[in-house]
Scaffold this active site. Structure first.
Site, PDB file in Angstrom:
ATOM      1  N   HIS A 275       0.640  -1.219  -0.086  1.00  0.00           N
ATOM      2  CA  HIS A 275      -0.444  -0.042   0.261  1.00  0.00           C
ATOM      3  C   HIS A 275       0.957   1.400   0.236  1.00  0.00           C
ATOM      4  O   HIS A 275       1.102   2.264  -0.891  1.00  0.00           O
ATOM      5  CB  HIS A 275      -0.958   0.348   1.338  1.00  0.00           C
ATOM      6  CG  HIS A 275      -1.700   1.283   1.205  1.00  0.00           C
ATOM      7  ND1 HIS A 275      -2.700   1.918   0.765  1.00  0.00           N
ATOM      8  CD2 HIS A 275      -1.103   2.430   2.251  1.00  0.00           C
ATOM      9  CE1 HIS A 275      -3.252   3.078   1.288  1.00  0.00           C
ATOM     10  NE2 HIS A 275      -2.215   2.991   2.209  1.00  0.00           N
ATOM     11  N   GLU A 276       2.195   1.234   1.413  1.00  0.00           N
ATOM     12  CA  GLU A 276       2.577   2.201   0.652  1.00  0.00           C
ATOM     13  C   GLU A 276       3.240   2.923  -0.665  1.00  0.00           C
ATOM     14  O   GLU A 276       3.518   3.811  -0.839  1.00  0.00           O
ATOM     15  CB  GLU A 276       3.696   2.718   2.161  1.00  0.00           C
ATOM     16  CG  GLU A 276       3.108   2.292   3.703  1.00  0.00           C
ATOM     17  CD  GLU A 276       2.216   3.762   3.618  1.00  0.00           C
ATOM     18  OE1 GLU A 276       3.039   5.140   3.258  1.00  0.00           O
ATOM     19  OE2 GLU A 276       1.090   3.505   4.203  1.00  0.00           O
ATOM     20  N   HIS A 279       1.728   4.320  -2.749  1.00  0.00           N
ATOM     21  CA  HIS A 279       1.461   6.066  -2.964  1.00  0.00           C
ATOM     22  C   HIS A 279       2.575   6.658  -3.627  1.00  0.00           C
ATOM     23  O   HIS A 279       3.099   7.324  -4.703  1.00  0.00           O
ATOM     24  CB  HIS A 279       2.213   6.332  -1.329  1.00  0.00           C
ATOM     25  CG  HIS A 279       0.736   6.090  -0.285  1.00  0.00           C
ATOM     26  ND1 HIS A 279      -0.923   6.896  -0.800  1.00  0.00           N
ATOM     27  CD2 HIS A 279       0.787   5.883   0.485  1.00  0.00           C
ATOM     28  CE1 HIS A 279      -1.539   7.035  -0.095  1.00  0.00           C
ATOM     29  NE2 HIS A 279      -1.108   6.514   1.077  1.00  0.00           N
ATOM     30  N   GLU A 357      -5.696   7.284  -1.229  1.00  0.00           N
ATOM     31  CA  GLU A 357      -5.826   6.105  -0.302  1.00  0.00           C
ATOM     32  C   GLU A 357      -6.491   4.777  -0.614  1.00  0.00           C
ATOM     33  O   GLU A 357      -5.657   3.811  -0.924  1.00  0.00           O
ATOM     34  CB  GLU A 357      -6.161   6.077   1.075  1.00  0.00           C
ATOM     35  CG  GLU A 357      -5.733   7.294   1.585  1.00  0.00           C
ATOM     36  CD  GLU A 357      -4.228   6.908   2.053  1.00  0.00           C
ATOM     37  OE1 GLU A 357      -4.045   5.572   2.031  1.00  0.00           O
ATOM     38  OE2 GLU A 357      -3.692   7.614   2.464  1.00  0.00           O
ATOM     39  N   ASP A 361      -4.330   1.746  -1.758  1.00  0.00           N
ATOM     40  CA  ASP A 361      -5.031  -0.147  -1.572  1.00  0.00           C
ATOM     41  C   ASP A 361      -4.941  -1.185  -3.386  1.00  0.00           C
ATOM     42  O   ASP A 361      -4.898  -1.999  -2.917  1.00  0.00           O
ATOM     43  CB  ASP A 361      -6.235   0.537  -0.937  1.00  0.00           C
ATOM     44  CG  ASP A 361      -6.699   0.928   0.371  1.00  0.00           C
ATOM     45  OD1 ASP A 361      -5.283   0.398   1.079  1.00  0.00           O
ATOM     46  OD2 ASP A 361      -7.529   0.675   0.710  1.00  0.00           O
TER      47      ASP A 361
HETATM   48 ZN   LIG Z   1      -2.441   5.578   2.445  1.00  0.00          ZN
END
Ligand SMILES: [Zn+2]
Length: 414
Positions: A275-276, A279, A357, A361
Site C-alpha cells: 500500500h505504501e 503511494h 488512499e 489500496d
Molecule cells: Zn496510505
C-alpha cells in the site's frame, strides 16, 4: 472591515466544527451496539464499543481545546496581546533583528505553554484511559525539551533568514523567502531520518530474514530501490502501530514500529508495505510536495501584499511601529489568522487524500493479496480503536483515509 470578516469567519468556523462534531458523536453513539456486518466475524462488540468510547472522548477533548485556541487567538490579536508584547520588546531591545526574533519566540512560547497541559492531558488521561499511552512523565518532559531545542536550532535560522530577506531583498523578498522555505523543507526531509528521528527513538535493522526477503522481493517487483529496513521502538510512547517510508535516493528506508510487527503476520506486513509503495508508484508524495510548495508561494505572495497594508495590522489589533520594521509582526499575524480562512479548504484536501488512499489500496491488491490487506486493516482499526461507523458528513470533511467499510468493500469487489 477586516475585523468583522475575521470575527465572522472565526464564529462560523467554530459553529460549523461544533455541528460536525456533534453529528459524529451522535452517529458513533447510535451505532455503538452493532458491529457493521463487514466486520462482525472479526471484531467483537466490546472492541467496537471501546472504539466508540475512544472516538467520542477524542472529539469532546478537541472541542475544549479548540475553544481555548480561539480565545488565545482573539487575545493575541483583537484584545491587544501581540501589541503589548511588541511594545515591551521595542523598549527592551534595540537590535531590530533580535527584537523581531524575540517577538516570534514570545508568541511561540505562549502557544507552546498553553498547548502543553492539553498535550499532557491527552497522553496521561485520554490515551492512558484506553491503554494506548506508554509515555512516562519523565519521557514527556524530555521530549518537550528536545522539541524545544530542535525548534530553536532549526527555527531561529529559518526565521532570521526570512526576516533578513524581508528587510533587504526589496520587492522581490517574496521569492527569496519562498526559496528559503523550499530549501528548509528539503533540509528537514534530509535530516529527519538520520538526525532528528534518532533523537527520539531507537532504530535497529529488521532482524527477521524471512520477512526481509519478502520485502526486498516486493520492492524489486515494484521497481523501488530500498536503502534499509528498520524497526523503531514505537512502543516506548504508544501502543498505536505504524510503518513509513523516509529519506530519498539511496538513503531511502522503510521504518516499522515494533508495535506493528508484533501484531501483523508477514503476509499482512507485506500488504501494508505494498500500500505504501502504491503511494510511491502513483507519485502521491511528489504531487503533495508540489502542491504544498505552490500553495506556499501563493501564501507568500499574499503575505507580501498584506504586509504593506496598514489595515492588516490595525484591524487585527496591532499598531505597526513607526520607523521600525514590522516584518515579524506581519508574519505572526498571517500565520495566526490564515487558518481561520483556509479551514474551508479542508474537505478538498481530505477528498484528494482519500482518492490517493483508494489508489494505493488498489495497487496493494494487485501486488499482493487483497485478503491480506483486509485482515491487516481490520486488525489495525481494531487495535487503534478507530471507529468503523463515522458520520458520513464528518468523514467527508475531515478524514484523510476512507471509512473502513468503504475501503474494505473496494478491496473485496474492486
Ligand atoms: Zn496510505
Amino acid at each position: 472591515m477586516f475585523t468583522l470578516l475575521f470575527i465572522a469567519f472565526l464564529i462560523v468556523d467554530i459553529v460549523f466544527r461544533f455541528w460536525l462534531d456533534s453529528r459524529q458523536l451522535r452517529h458513533v453513539q447510535a451505532h455503538r451496539n452493532q458491529v457493521p456486518d463487514e466486520f462482525s466475524d472479526r471484531i467483537g462488540l466490546r472492541s467496537h464499543q471501546r472504539a466508540a468510547g475512544y472516538t467520542s472522548a477524542k472529539i469532546q477533548f478537541s472541542i475544549i481545546e479548540r475553544i481555548v485556541e480561539a480565545a488565545v487567538l482573539v487575545s493575541l490579536t483583537l484584545l491587544g496581546g501581540l501589541q503589548f508584547i511588541d511594545l515591551q520588546l521595542g523598549v527592551l531591545i534595540d537590535n531590530e533583528m533580535l527584537r523581531q526574533l524575540a517577538l516570534i519566540a514570545s508568541v511561540l512560547a505562549i502557544l507552546g505553554v498553553i498547548g502543553l497541559p492539553f498535550s499532557a492531558w491527552r497522553k496521561f488521561k485520554l490515551e492512558a484511559r484506553y491503554g494506548f499511552n506508554r509515555v512516562t512523565p519523565r519521557l514527556f518532559i524530555l521530549d518537550a525539551c528536545k522539541t524545544l531545542a530542535i525548534t530553536l536550532v532549526l527555527g531561529a535560522p529559518l526565521a532570521a533568514g526570512v526576516l533578513w530577506v524581508m528587510a533587504n531583498a526589496g520587492a522581490n523578498w517574496v521569492w527569496w523567502a519562498w526559496g528559503i522555505w523550499v530549501a528548509f523543507n528539503f533540509l528537514i526531509l534530509w535530516l529527519f531520518p538520520t538526525v532528528i528521528a534518532p533523537l527520539f527513538n531507537k532504530f535497529t535493522p529488521l532482524d527477521n530474514p524471512e520477512m526481509a526477503d519478502r520485502i526486498h522481493a516486493l520492492a524489486q517487483r515494484c521497481g523501488f530501490s530500498l536503502g534499509g529496513l528498520f524497526v523503531m521502538d514505537g512502543s516506548k510512547r504508544s501502543a498505536h502501530g505504524n510503518a513509513y517510508f523516509t529519506g530519498f535516493g539511496k538513503a531511502r528506508r522503510i521504518v516499522f514500529f515494533d508495535t506493528l510487527l508484533a501484531r501483523l503476520n508477514t503476509d499482512e506486513i507485506e500488504a501494508v508495505l505494498a500500500h505504501e509503495l502504491g503511494h510511491f508508484k502513483h507519485r502521491h508524495i511528489i504531487k503533495r510536495m508540489l502542491i504544498s510548495f505552490s500553495l506556499a508561494l501563493v501564501f507568500f505572495l499574499l503575505l507580501g501584499w498584506l504586509s504593506t497594508q496598514v489595515w492588516f495590522y490595525t484591524d487585527l489589533g496591532v499598531l505597526p511601529q513607526l520607523g521600525r520594521p514590522n516584518d515579524a509582526l506581519a508574519l505572526i499575524l498571517f500565520f495566526l489568522v490564515m487558518p481561520v480562512f483556509t479551514f474551508w479548504a479542508t474537505p478538498l484536501a481530505s477528498w484528494m487524500s482519500r482518492r490517493d488512499e483508494f489508489q494505493a489500496d488498489r495497487y496493494a491488491a494487485e501486488q499482493c493479496s487483497s485478503t491480506s490487506l483486509i485482515s491487516a486493516l481490520v486488525k489495525l482499526y481494531d487495535d487503534n480503536a478507530a471507529t468503523l461507523t463515522p458520520d458520513p458528513v464528518h468523514s467527508a470533511f475531515y478524514d484523510s483515509h476512507p471509512p473502513a467499510v468503504l475501503r474494505i468493500q473496494q478491496l473485496k469487489h474492486g
